[in-house]
Motif scaffolding. Structure first.
Motif, PDB file in Angstrom:
ATOM      1  N   PRO A 407       0.816  -1.221   0.000  1.00 52.58           N
ATOM      2  CA  PRO A 407       0.000   0.000   0.000  1.00 52.58           C
ATOM      3  C   PRO A 407       0.844   1.263   0.000  1.00 52.58           C
ATOM      4  N   ASN A 408       0.418   2.222  -0.799  1.00 53.09           N
ATOM      5  CA  ASN A 408       1.105   3.501  -0.895  1.00 53.09           C
ATOM      6  C   ASN A 408       1.196   4.180   0.465  1.00 53.09           C
ATOM      7  N   GLU A 409       0.156   4.054   1.273  1.00 53.06           N
ATOM      8  CA  GLU A 409       0.154   4.713   2.582  1.00 53.06           C
ATOM      9  C   GLU A 409       1.255   4.184   3.492  1.00 53.06           C
ATOM     10  N   VAL A 410       1.741   2.979   3.211  1.00 53.07           N
ATOM     11  CA  VAL A 410       2.835   2.397   3.971  1.00 53.07           C
ATOM     12  C   VAL A 410       4.181   2.717   3.348  1.00 53.07           C
ATOM     13  N   THR A 411       4.280   2.585   2.027  1.00 50.49           N
ATOM     14  CA  THR A 411       5.579   2.734   1.363  1.00 50.49           C
ATOM     15  C   THR A 411       5.988   4.184   1.126  1.00 50.49           C
ATOM     16  N   LYS A 412       5.048   5.123   1.227  1.00 46.42           N
ATOM     17  CA  LYS A 412       5.395   6.518   0.934  1.00 46.42           C
ATOM     18  C   LYS A 412       6.435   7.067   1.914  1.00 46.42           C
ATOM     19  N   HIS A 413       6.592   6.428   3.062  1.00 44.02           N
ATOM     20  CA  HIS A 413       7.562   6.884   4.057  1.00 44.02           C
ATOM     21  C   HIS A 413       8.948   6.281   3.831  1.00 44.02           C
ATOM     22  N   ILE A 414       9.043   5.296   2.941  1.00 40.43           N
ATOM     23  CA  ILE A 414      10.251   4.474   2.897  1.00 40.43           C
ATOM     24  C   ILE A 414      11.243   4.997   1.867  1.00 40.43           C
ATOM     25  N   LYS A 415      12.491   5.138   2.310  1.00 42.57           N
ATOM     26  CA  LYS A 415      13.603   5.392   1.397  1.00 42.57           C
ATOM     27  C   LYS A 415      14.420   4.117   1.282  1.00 42.57           C
ATOM     28  N   THR A 416      14.943   3.890   0.094  1.00 42.20           N
ATOM     29  CA  THR A 416      15.689   2.654  -0.140  1.00 42.20           C
ATOM     30  C   THR A 416      17.109   2.968  -0.584  1.00 42.20           C
ATOM     31  N   ASP A 417      18.019   2.082  -0.259  1.00 45.64           N
ATOM     32  CA  ASP A 417      19.416   2.197  -0.661  1.00 45.64           C
ATOM     33  C   ASP A 417      19.796   0.933  -1.427  1.00 45.64           C
ATOM     34  N   TYR A 418      20.019   1.071  -2.729  1.00 47.03           N
ATOM     35  CA  TYR A 418      20.371  -0.075  -3.569  1.00 47.03           C
ATOM     36  C   TYR A 418      21.718   0.180  -4.252  1.00 47.03           C
ATOM     37  N   PRO A 419      22.551  -0.804  -4.356  1.00 46.61           N
ATOM     38  CA  PRO A 419      22.406  -2.134  -3.762  1.00 46.61           C
ATOM     39  C   PRO A 419      22.741  -2.161  -2.273  1.00 46.61           C
ATOM     40  N   GLY A 420      23.186  -1.040  -1.739  1.00 44.98           N
ATOM     41  CA  GLY A 420      23.497  -0.987  -0.317  1.00 44.98           C
ATOM     42  C   GLY A 420      24.744  -1.776   0.018  1.00 44.98           C
ATOM     43  N   LEU A 421      24.930  -1.968   1.305  1.00 43.44           N
ATOM     44  CA  LEU A 421      26.083  -2.716   1.815  1.00 43.44           C
ATOM     45  C   LEU A 421      25.605  -3.781   2.798  1.00 43.44           C
ATOM     46  N   PRO A 422      26.276  -4.908   2.843  1.00 45.59           N
ATOM     47  CA  PRO A 422      25.850  -5.977   3.747  1.00 45.59           C
ATOM     48  C   PRO A 422      26.099  -5.613   5.206  1.00 45.59           C
ATOM     49  N   SER A 423      25.132  -5.942   6.049  1.00 44.15           N
ATOM     50  CA  SER A 423      25.300  -5.726   7.481  1.00 44.15           C
ATOM     51  C   SER A 423      26.192  -6.808   8.062  1.00 44.15           C
ATOM     52  N   GLY A 424      27.118  -6.388   8.904  1.00 40.67           N
ATOM     53  CA  GLY A 424      28.044  -7.344   9.486  1.00 40.67           C
ATOM     54  C   GLY A 424      27.581  -7.968  10.773  1.00 40.67           C
ATOM     55  N   GLY A 425      26.412  -7.550  11.316  1.00 36.48           N
ATOM     56  CA  GLY A 425      25.983  -8.170  12.555  1.00 36.48           C
ATOM     57  C   GLY A 425      25.008  -7.370  13.382  1.00 36.48           C
ATOM     58  N   GLY A 426      24.335  -6.386  12.825  1.00 37.24           N
ATOM     59  CA  GLY A 426      23.426  -5.556  13.605  1.00 37.24           C
ATOM     60  C   GLY A 426      22.201  -6.286  14.105  1.00 37.24           C
ATOM     61  N   SER A 427      21.672  -7.208  13.303  1.00 36.37           N
ATOM     62  CA  SER A 427      20.503  -7.983  13.717  1.00 36.37           C
ATOM     63  C   SER A 427      20.453  -9.263  12.895  1.00 36.37           C
ATOM     64  N   ASP A 428      19.393 -10.043  13.079  1.00 32.82           N
ATOM     65  CA  ASP A 428      19.401 -11.426  12.610  1.00 32.82           C
ATOM     66  C   ASP A 428      19.401 -11.602  11.098  1.00 32.82           C
ATOM     67  N   HIS A 429      18.963 -10.618  10.341  1.00 29.88           N
ATOM     68  CA  HIS A 429      19.062 -10.746   8.886  1.00 29.88           C
ATOM     69  C   HIS A 429      20.518 -10.901   8.456  1.00 29.88           C
ATOM     70  N   SER A 430      21.435 -10.357   9.277  1.00 34.01           N
ATOM     71  CA  SER A 430      22.863 -10.418   8.959  1.00 34.01           C
ATOM     72  C   SER A 430      23.367 -11.858   8.860  1.00 34.01           C
ATOM     73  N   SER A 431      22.797 -12.761   9.627  1.00 27.65           N
ATOM     74  CA  SER A 431      23.215 -14.161   9.580  1.00 27.65           C
ATOM     75  C   SER A 431      22.955 -14.752   8.207  1.00 27.65           C
ATOM     76  N   PHE A 432      21.858 -14.343   7.573  1.00 28.77           N
ATOM     77  CA  PHE A 432      21.506 -14.848   6.251  1.00 28.77           C
ATOM     78  C   PHE A 432      22.289 -14.124   5.163  1.00 28.77           C
TER      79      PHE A 432
END
Length: 523
Positions: A407-432
């Protein structure tokens, strides 16, 4: 959660292309399934109900505590009531500890209750301690420290820096003159530098010094880990082996410090009750909705279940947990023919080094290699405002498409960074991400998280902004649906990383195994 993420690196190196999330025009026509998600989560969500049950009824979820076990049983029961198959997956053991009641009272020079919290894994008092308080001064040499050390015998030692100013900087900036603000901030820096040097010259640090005080006969150690926000202290683990270690509010700590420093030796009664229960199992809680067409491919809703136990663990990470639970409840109810298997993984022992998610990656290579995406929530109560491509070269292509379906009402607040940089350990997505699997942190608006509720005694139910996490549940459910509609697994090629501060090319984070016991942590 650790306050580290890949957005920091993007800001430093300026390598990520920043784009507003792509959405359809204002008169957006949603996919009927996503539209049903929005209606369900807006009009029939269970966010407040499950938050109350988890946070008020069970409370904080320190690894190895009875409350963690109660929370796991509750989550499995809740998932099963929604028709979602769930299980507990053990992966190791941890030091078992159960918090009891803590009472701290000043008995001299006057009677006053002291606001204090026993630190996690602290030894208990066998009986109430009645002792004088001694304040650790600022040392300029190791010789001064060694000359002072014998004085701690039989005393409750104040081991933290005394804060000269108890108001937050932002109040001095808002209400004070420019000269006053400059004076306060300059003095704070000087005080902080002097204290840091004082600790350094002892030859120890904040982790090892409590044991030195203990070995020299201290009756207890007291600190005050003030965040700089009035009333908020961080509550972590004790460093002592045999004597209690407590955290005292900045306000009461300052009073005790000033009394001790100025020759009126205060006296305290300390009764800190807790139990050491040997070892307890560590585990993740996993809920599963089997896929109908590609059951051996996966999409993962990710949130860590454990917390520190200074309060209720509400925004770290109760909010991530309940938002993901609401998302999968809604998916189960309204999306009966999901192609891929959808997992919700509530991780254990994230706070001690992403242990739950690292164990899952290590123990389930057959799942990990066939995972479409991991969507992770773990930074407070705010609506999602940033999504990083995590260093995957083609993340722009598919994440833009997936966000366009939300929904636009949800995504209108979101900024994206592509391709970005891999997280080294801030939270659990980093494990994947380390394992080469697209894992995305759904980063939230701050709402004072870093200074007010992150690991503090103020991380309580009343700090939740339910309207914001409702938005996050809608986003998570929408992203799962869109990712599930893909014909194949998305591209997971990694970008060429830029040079770091040292001028050398950065390297992709390495896969790290979990701590399967607490032995190393408590050395």
């Amino acid at each position: 959660m650790k306050l580290i993420n890949s957005l920091t690196y993007a800001a430093v190196f300026g390598t990520a292309l920043t784009l507003q999330a792509q959405v359809a025009p204002a008169q957006q026509k949603l996919n009927p399934t996503i539209e049903s998600f929005v209606s369900e989560i807006k009009n029939n969500n269970q966010l407040e109900k499950i938050s109350h049950e988890l946070l008020d009824g069970i409370g904080p979820r320190l690894v190895g505590s009875p409350q963690m076990d109660q929370a796991a049983d509750w989550a499995i029961k809740t998932f099963n009531s929604w028709g979602i198959n769930s299980r507990r997956e053990d992966y190791g053991t941890w030091k078992a500890w159960e918090r009891g009641l803590t009472h701290v009272d000043m008995t001299y020079p006057r009677a006053k209750n002291i606001e204090a919290t026993q630190l996690a894994w602290s030894p208990a008092t066998k009986k109430a301690i009645n002792a004088e308080v001694i304040a650790m001064p600022v040392f300029t040499t190791e010789a001064e420290f060694k000359a002072w050390l014998p004085k701690v015998k039989g005393k409750i030692v104040l081991m933290s820096q005394n804060q000269r100013y108890g108001r937050s900087d932002y109040q001095y900036k808002e209400f004070g003159t420019e000269e006053l603000y400059d004076k306060v901030t300059t003095q704070r820096k000087a005080d902080n530098d002097a204290w840091a040097n004082s600790i350094k010259v002892t030859g120890h640090n904040n982790n090892t010094l409590p044991v030195v005080l203990e070995q020299n006969g201290a009756a207890a150690v007291a600190i005050s880990y003030w965040t700089g926000i009035m009333g908020a202290n961080r509550i972590f683990g004790a460093k002592t082996k045999n004597i209690p270690m407590i955290d005292i509010s900045n306000e009461d700590y300052g009073m005790l410090y000033r009394l001790a420093e100025n020759g009126t030796t205060p006296k305290i009664t300390l009764n800190a009750q807790s139990k050491h229960n040997g070892v307890a199992k560590t585990y993740n809680v996993v809920g599963e909705i089997k896929g109908t067409e590609k059951p051996n491919e996966y999409i993962i809703l990710s949130a860590h279940f454990d917390s520190w136990d200074g309060a209720q663990g509400a925004t770290d990470n109760g909010t991530g947990t309940v938002a993901m639970m609401e998302a999968i409840r809604t998916i189960k109810k309204l999306y009966p023919n999901n192609k891929r298997t959808i997992l919700i993984c509530l991780w254990g022992s994230e706070e001690q080094g992403l242990n739950g998610s690292r164990a899952f990656v290590e123990d389930h290579p057959e799942i990990v290699k066939n995972t479409q995406a991991v969507f992770n929530l773990d930074n407070g109560t705010g609506r999602v405002v940033n999504i990083n491509g995590s260093g995957f070269k083609e993340s722009y292509e598919y994440m833009t498409r997936w966000l366009a379906g939300a929904p636009n009402e949800v995504t209108k607040h979101i900024k994206t960074d592509y391709p970005g940089l891999p997280s080294g350990g801030g939270s659990d997505h980093s494990s994947f991400v380390a394992a080469g699997i697209p894992g995305f942190m759904l980063s939230s608006l701050n709402w004072g998280y870093g200074t007010y509720t992150w690991h503090t005694n103020k991380d309580t139910y009343d700090k939740i902004v339910f309207e914001e996490i409702q938005s996050n549940a809608i986003l998570a459910a929408s992203l799962v649906y869109m990712a599930d509609q893909e014909e194949t697994l998305v591209n997971r090629d990694r970008r060429v990383l830029p040079n770091g501060r040292d001028g050398k090319q950065m390297e992709w984070p390495e896969v790290k195994g979990p701590a399967r016991t607490s032995d190393a942590y408590f050395k």
